[in-house]
Design a protein around this motif. Structure first.
Motif: not given
Length: 1533
Positions: A971, A973-974, A977, A1024, A1027-1028, A1030-1031, A1034-1035
């Motif tokens: 992902h 976002s992963d 992060e 997404s 979603l990406n 937002e994540e 958030s991180f």
């Protein structure tokens, strides 16, 4: 007081007064205003002169100290301001002639350390005398004293220059130059030319030539005075040249030279003057002086003679033989000078020449021949018909001498022969065999300079015989020389790379019959002279190989047969190919089958020759068949597609034997077998459908594998040498390069038939050789020579590799294996597990690629393949290791290896990668970025360097078309992060120690580009997106770094690097959210969510930035970074505010959360903007912030908007007038300044605009120029240019153009004033001209009064085009040209009456180009960069001529005037050909406007000389331009 000092004169003359007291009194009397003596200055000068003369005439006895003081006193008088003032007042002061005589006598004696008077004092006195117009008459009126002084100074300078260790006195050379200047003036005033000749030859000729030689040949050292080296030496040499020209070769002496040089019958018409005045033998006098062994040191004598003779010859030709006149006099002068060198058949002096003398003599002969050629001394017809071939016979003697005493190691020997061939090929024709032998075949040239000279000679030889259509004659001699008995193993190849290119050009010019004749001659020599006797004879085998190379070179560079070739030529070509097959190939192939010992040297060479003959025959036969339908091959149609097609006429068994024998006979044979195998593949591919026959396809695969696998393992050997692409230069050391070149250049042919093993082998070789330390390639070899690693790099960087997907994928797999094997040597940890997932079972990856299961549709399949599952497992392990921050360390040597591998990966094209390859590369790089760091903590810069390179590659992979496959295993976002977590961890472990290094800021930009690119992919793919984002948000808000900053802990407890990384991530996130809001503005739910995210990011970004502003970490180095961050924060707040407003809400919008921060920040920026020198990056960031801040003030309805606008304008004015900001800086900032000013003008009211205009106009006031406030003026000029470029509307536009005429008037005045000082050219003149251009362009249709336009011409006429330095030439020229172009293009009505003024301005530009673009001598030639500037100016002039020609209505009347101006100026100078080409093309456009009456007018009104220039111009116009234009018009509708 007057009475007190009245007795000084008596005391000076009195014998009782001590000399020390006399000197004190004399010094006092000279400087005192209270000493009243009648004619005091003359009295004191006479006293010191009388004293010195009396001492040297031995009438006075003086001590050494007193003598030194007297000279010092005289020196002080001569250099005193008082004497200078008297000179200015024209008061008569004189000096005795005896003083000059004393100075001349003492100069050479004062060199001795024991001398009572220092040489510097005497030189200073001499300089003082010569510098004074009143005192120098003691030399100028008595010519003998001047000549004697010049002689002594020259000898003194020579004695200093002879010693390499001696410290040169600048004073000596300055006085010498001054003396030369005075002597030249005196010489011009002489009326007796014979006296001048005798003086020069008797006293100046030898010292001056010696001095010139020493100045020219001195090996200047760093310790030598730079003024002497660069200026004085050049000036002195030039003066000596003029002295010799005007002293020895005067027009009045021509009759004497002619009488002495010409034979009696030729000189009968010479008028004889009175016997007493005639110079009987001037040449004899000159040569006698040159040959005087008593004057010159034996070690220097011949060198001085050799360097002087070409100079004297050139001067004599300039004096007496210009334009081809007096050719016979020039020739006999040449013959006498050559004989003086010792290069005469009548003497045996050449036998005693040593190598250095030979070199000097040949250099002199070369220069003599160059002068002869350039002056057109030798006319073959005139010499034969009128002079009985006197010149021809002498040149023949010189040629025989050179060929009888060959000097192959000296480059000038070849150049002399080239010069003789340029005079006439008949000069060397009788000794053509000697020339070919000594200068070509048997010349052992290994030195690069010698090789270059040899190539030049042989190229001239080939070109000459090609033009004469006698190239077969030359090749006949060449073949005869090659076949002579000689030590062939010592011979170099017949053709070098440069000579081969020339041969190709010559063969293309020749008629086909002559080329075929050359080939027949070679075949006949082989068949009759060599092949019958080659068995067992090494020397014959070597000759056979030479002829095979020669035939190969000719046939591979000749023009191929085609459908237009005449039938007789085709038939002759068929006979040639048949003869080659029957008379050469078959006998040689049968000879190889006789079963000789394979170790015999001759057999190896015969194998090489046979294979080269075979390859040449097969290749040419195939080419003829393809391109010429009338050609019939001697062997008929092919039936079997095996090795029999390579060796025609043999059985399959014999062919196999031949292949086996030749494969064991050396590297060249092996390469030729590979070439034949490649030729076999090409023939099969062209003539068959291999897909229908499995046997043929198997044969192709076998041939391809044979070529690739030949001598496997030799490519990485250490003793590989460079290869110059010639097949004759292939041996054991160059074979790897030649083989690798053959493989890589034919990959497209072989690729479909290579096995996986072959592909892996090639890929591994490319990688291994790219990482090799390359053999050093010199500048001369870069175009022709190759190495294995160079070839591999070319393949890696070419567009060909991605076009071969199987090889590309195989290379990536090899690269990944190399990465993995490297990582396995690092510390254990999660490495083994990740690498196992990425490495194990490469067959799985290959199989999946063949099935194409990694396409964009993989996400739609129910079950992923095993390879994808393994990749997902590897991705999860990488993410886990990144989050727990378990970095491995690598050593320094490992670091270098890693950087090498990363650089190789950087050369790959992401778009050419298969999905699996791109995914594996990305995962591997992500693993390196998040888990690896160098072990040496003291060098954190190395860590930054490695991380920077890794993230650059990760960013590059994002642009690949198959990047979507990466997002199927990870992902987005992963990834974000993991990257930020690893970077935060590295900062906590010491990476922050380098944040003051520029590399850190560069790394922050790289990280920002990576984050931005990945988020951009998310938004564009709509994968997404919300979603990406937002994540990741958030991180960032919940990470440890963020929590520490929100906790209120002291700033010193933070990690500064981690904080900057967090700011980078937050600002990037803000930018992408803003971009996303624009894209999804119709989706209300998405807008609300993104606005909320933007607010959350801004809430933490604001305090972080506020804290950093107050910390020590906000250094000047990082200012641009924080300015950009604050700008993004402000944009985020403005975006959030605009989207949070409800529809129909007319209430004032909420204020910005960090309004105080922005206000303080803006004020701080305006203070720092011009306070001291700032990096350009900071200035750009600051200007961007001001633009956004001004916009925010408008949107928030800030009451201080007017103050903000005025303060920004004042800040800009200060910035642009700062001392440290340059014109280049302003040019770099122009876009940002324009955007800011556009925002200011769009935001302000009419009243505010008036204030802005007033502030700017203050800088244009005349008082600023007079007071020296030049930078304030430049600031105002720049702001006007920027303002007029902005889109103005309404009342602001009216206000601006209402004041535009005053601005134009002010700019015109400014240009006139600035043009008075050259120093203001780049500072004021050019910017003012550029602003004037923009005003005229934007004012098209607005400026109605013609006077406001025409007044610009008066400004252009004041621009100092003739005095500007070359570095400012183009900018001034271009600016002036653009003003004129603006007038002619945008104000055509003005041109109806102002055409003459326009043409006057443009004529100044043309004169400037012609003056700067003239042909210059060696001494005044500029650099290549300077010439390019002049060439650009010439292009602009051509462009303007074209525009003038397009305005026929305005300029037709003036066309003849324009042409007359041009040819009048052209007659004065000799233009450089490139410059002349552009100006001539422009002039052709003007001649198109001229009617027949104009041409007649020019032919009658132009002066003689100018008229000839015009006739030549018009003739070329009619021939080249007019006929072409008429032809184009004929076919134009």
């Amino acid at each position: 007081m007057a009475a007190i000092y009245s007795g000084i004169h008596l005391k000076l003359k009195g014998s009782r007064t001590q000399w020390e007291d006399k000197l004190k009194l004399a010094r006092f009397a000279w400087i005192s205003h209270q000493c009243f003596l009648p004619n005091k200055e003359q009295v004191l000068l006479d006293w010191v002169s009388h004293s010195l003369i009396g001492y040297y005439n031995k009438k006075l006895e003086l001590s050494q100290s007193v003598l030194g003081e007297l000279w010092a006193y005289l020196d002080d008088i001569l250099h005193s301001k008082k004497l200078q003032n008297l000179t200015k007042e024209r008061k008569n002061i004189s000096l005795r002639f005896a003083v000059a005589q004393v100075i001349n006598e003492q100069i050479l004696e004062s060199v001795s350390p024991e001398a009572p008077v220092k040489l510097s004092t005497l030189l200073s006195c001499c300089q003082g005398i010569l510098s004074s117009s009143m005192l120098s008459v003691i030399y100028t009126t008595k010519n003998e004293l001047m000549v004697d002084l010049l002689n002594k100074l020259s000898l003194l300078a020579c004695s200093e220059l002879k010693s390499q260790d001696a410290v040169l006195r600048p004073q000596l050379f300055e006085v010498l130059l001054l003396t030369l200047d005075h002597y030249m003036l005196v010489q011009r005033q002489q009326t007796n030319p014979n006296r001048i000749f005798r003086q020069v030859t008797a006293q100046l000729f030898q010292p001056c030539l010696l001095l010139r030689h020493l100045l020219t040949t001195r090996a200047w050292a760093a310790e030598d005075n730079s003024t002497v080296r660069h200026h004085l030496s050049k000036e002195i040499r030039n003066k000596i040249d003029v002295l010799l020209h005007t002293g020895i070769f005067l027009p009045d002496h021509f009759s004497s030279y002619k009488q002495e040089l010409l034979p009696a019958k030729e000189a009968t018409g010479v008028k004889r003057g009175p016997v007493t005045k005639a110079l009987l033998t001037p040449v004899h006098v000159i040569l006698t002086k040159l040959s005087d062994t008593e004057f010159y040191d034996p070690s220097l004598h011949f060198a001085v003679k050799a360097n002087s003779l070409p100079l004297l010859y050139k001067i004599s030709l300039d004096s007496y033989c210009k334009g081809g006149a007096n050719q016979l006099v020039g020739f006999y002068m040449f013959s006498r000078f050559v004989t003086c060198l010792g290069l005469s058949r009548e003497k045996d002096s050449v036998e005693i020449f040593n190598k250095s003398d030979w070199s000097l003599a040949l250099l002199a002969l070369e220069n003599l021949l160059i002068s002869t050629l350039s002056s057109d001394i030798y006319n073959v017809a005139v010499d034969r018909l009128q002079d009985g071939e006197a010149q021809f016979h002498f040149y023949r003697d010189v040629a025989q001498l050179l060929l009888n005493h060959p000097q192959q190691s000296i480059p000038a020997w070849y150049r002399c022969l080239k010069g003789l061939i340029s005079l006439s090929h008949l000069i060397v024709e009788p000794e053509l065999d000697k020339l070919v032998s000594s200068a070509w075949v048997d010349a052992d040239c290994k030195d690069a300079r010698v090789q270059k000279s040899q190539d030049t000679l042989l190229s001239t030889l080939l070109q000459t015989y090609t033009k004469l259509r006698q190239l077969p004659r030359l090749f006949e001699e060449l073949l005869s020389v090659i076949c002579r008995p000689a030590a062939d193993e010592l011979r170099q190849p017949v053709f070098s790379a440069g000579l081969l290119r020339k041969l190709c050009e010559c063969l293309l010019e020749l008629p086909p019959n002559q080329v075929l004749e050359i080939c027949n001659m070679i075949i006949e020599k082989c068949q009759s002279n060599l092949i019958p006797d080659v068995d067992g004879k090494d020397n014959i085998a070597l000759k056979l190989l030479s002829l095979s190379v020669l035939l190969h070179s000719v046939m591979f560079n000749m023009k191929s047969l085609d459908s237009t070739t005449p039938v007789p030529i085709v038939h002759r070509s068929q006979r040639l190919m048949g003869g080659m097959l029957d008379e050469i190939l078959r006998p040689l192939l049968l000879l190889l089958l006789k079963g000789h010992s394979l170790e015999a040297f001759w057999l190896h060479k015969v194998c090489e020759a046979t294979l080269l003959f075979c390859y040449t025959w097969v290749e040419m036969n195939t080419i003829f068949q393809i391109h010429c339908s009338k050609y019939i091959s001697p062997v008929g149609p092919v039936e079997e597609w095996d090795c029999r097609i390579l060796f025609p006429g043999l059985s399959l068994e014999d062919c196999c034997r031949i292949s086996n024998i030749t494969s064991m006979c050396g590297s060249m044979s092996q390469l030729l077998l590979e070439l034949l195998s490649l030729q076999k593949m090409k023939k099969i591919l062209v003539q068959t459908d291999f897909s229908k026959d499995a046997n043929i396809e198997a044969s192709l695969r076998k041939a391809a594998s044979y070529i690739v696998q030949s001598r496997r393992g030799s490519l990485c050997q250490a003793n590989t040498e460079l290869w110059n692409r010639q097949i004759s230069r292939v041996d054991d050391s160059t074979y790897p390069v030649a083989h690798w070149f053959l493989v890589t250049s034919n990959l497209a042919v072989m690729m479909p038939f290579l096995s996986e093993e072959d592909l892996s082998y090639i890929a591994d070789l490319v990688l291994s050789t790219v990482l090799l330390q390359d053999v050093s390639i010199g500048l001369d070899d870069q175009e022709t020579c190759l190495s294995v690693s160079t070839i591999s790099r070319h393949l890696l960087n070419s567009v060909l590799l991605p076009e071969m997907p199987t090889l590309h994928s195989a290379f990536i797999q090899c690269l990944l294996k190399r990465f993995i094997s490297f990582l396995c040597t690092c510390e254990e940890g999660v490495t083994s597990q990740v690498l196992q997932y990425l490495e194990e079972n490469d067959a799985i990856w290959e199989g999946d690629q063949k099935k194409d299961c990694m396409s964009e549709t993989i996400c739609k399949t129910e079950e992923a393949s095993p390879s994808w599952k393994r990749m997902e497992s590897a991705a999860q392990v990488i993410l886990t290791s990144a989050k727990v921050c378990s970095q491995m360390t690598i050593s320094g040597s490992q670091f270098e290896s890693l950087m090498d591998l990363l650089s190789v990966m950087g050369a790959l094209k992401p778009d050419g990668m298969a999905p699996a390859d791109q995914s594996r590369c990305f995962l591997l790089l992500l693993f390196i970025a998040t888990n690896l760091k160098p072990s040496f903590d003291c060098e954190a810069v190395k860590t930054i360097e490695q991380l920077n390179e890794t993230y650059l590659l990760l960013t590059s992979l994002q642009s690949g078309r198959n990047f979507g496959s990466v997002l199927k295993v990870l992902h987005a976002s992963d990834i974000l992060e993991a990257v930020m977590a690893s970077l935060f961890s590295l900062c906590s472990k010491g990476l922050s120690s380098s944040i003051e290094n520029p590399a850190w800021l560069h790394f922050l930009k790289t990280v920002q580009n990576f984050l931005k690119g990945l988020m951009q992919v998310i938004i564009e793919r709509k994968n997404s997106t919300l979603l990406n984002l937002e994540e990741f948000t958030s991180f960032l808000l919940k990470c440890d770094v963020s929590r520490e900053m929100k906790s209120g802990q002291p700033l010193e407890t933070w990690s500064p690097g981690a904080g900057q990384l967090l700011v980078t991530a937050l600002t990037t996130l803000c930018q992408m959210i803003i971009s996303c809001l624009d894209q999804y503005k119709k989706n209300k739910q998405m807008v609300e969510t993104l606005t909320h995210l933007l607010e959350e990011v801004a809430i933490i970004l604001g305090p972080v930035l506020q804290s950093y502003m107050k910390s020590k970490y906000c250094s000047r180095l990082g200012q641009a970074f924080f300015v950009n961050s604050v700008t993004v924060l402000l944009e985020a707040e403005l975006t959030r505010r605009s989207h949070r407003t409800t529809e129909g809400d007319d209430a004032p919008k909420e204020q910005l959360r960090y309004a105080a921060l922005y206000k303080c920040f803006n004020q701080q920026l305006m203070k720092e903007l011009s306070s001291s020198e700032r990096p350009l990056e900071f200035l750009m960031s600051a200007l961007c912030f001001m633009k956004v801040f001004c916009s925010s003030a408008v949107k928030t309805r800030d009451r201080r908007l007017d103050k903000i606008i005025i303060s920004i304008v004042l800040s800009l004015r200060k910035l642009l007038s700062a001392l440290w900001i340059s014109a280049n800086d302003i040019c770099s900032l122009e876009t940002y300044l324009k955007n800011l000013i556009a925002q200011l003008t769009a935001s302000c009211t009419t009243e505010q605009f008036y204030i802005i205009m007033k502030l700017i106009a203050e800088g244009l006031e005349a008082t600023n120029i007079w007071k020296g406030n030049h930078r304030d003026v430049r600031s105002a000029v720049t702001l006007i240019r920027l303002l007029v470029s902005c889109p103005l509307q309404g009342d602001c536009e009216k206000a601006f153009w209402f004041t535009a005429p005053q601005m134009i008037t002010a700019l015109v005045f400014l240009i006139k004033e600035a043009s008075k000082e050259l120093a203001l050219t780049s500072l004021l003149t050019v910017p003012a001209l550029e602003t004037l251009t923009v005003l005229l362009q934007q004012g098209e249709g607005i400026i109605s009064n013609p006077h406001h336009v025409t007044q610009t011409f008066s400004a252009l006429l004041s621009v100092p085009l003739d005095r500007i330095p070359v570095e400012d030439c183009y900018s001034v020229f271009h600016a002036t040209h653009e003003v004129l172009f603006s007038v002619i293009q945008c104000h055509p009505k003005v041109m109806l009456k102002a055409a003459p003024s326009f043409l006057n301005c443009f004529y100044r530009l043309v004169v400037c180009v012609m003056h700067q673009g003239r042909q210059k001598g060696d001494g005044e030639k500029g650099s290549t960069a300077e010439f390019e500037v002049i060439l650009k100016c010439a292009q602009l002039a051509e462009r303007m001529y074209t525009h003038i020609a397009s305005k026929t209505e305005e300029f037709t009347v003036f066309s003849s005037f324009i042409v007359a101006q041009y040819v009048n100026e052209l007659q004065k100078v000799t233009l450089h050909p490139e410059v002349k080409k552009h100006l001539t093309e422009g002039m052709y456009q003007i001649l198109d406007l001229c009617i027949e009456q104009d041409i007649k007018f020019l032919n009658t009104s132009l002066q003689m000389g100018v008229k000839e220039v015009f006739k030549e111009l018009y003739s070329n116009y009619t021939r080249y331009h007019k006929s072409q234009r008429q032809g184009e018009e004929k076919y134009t509708a």
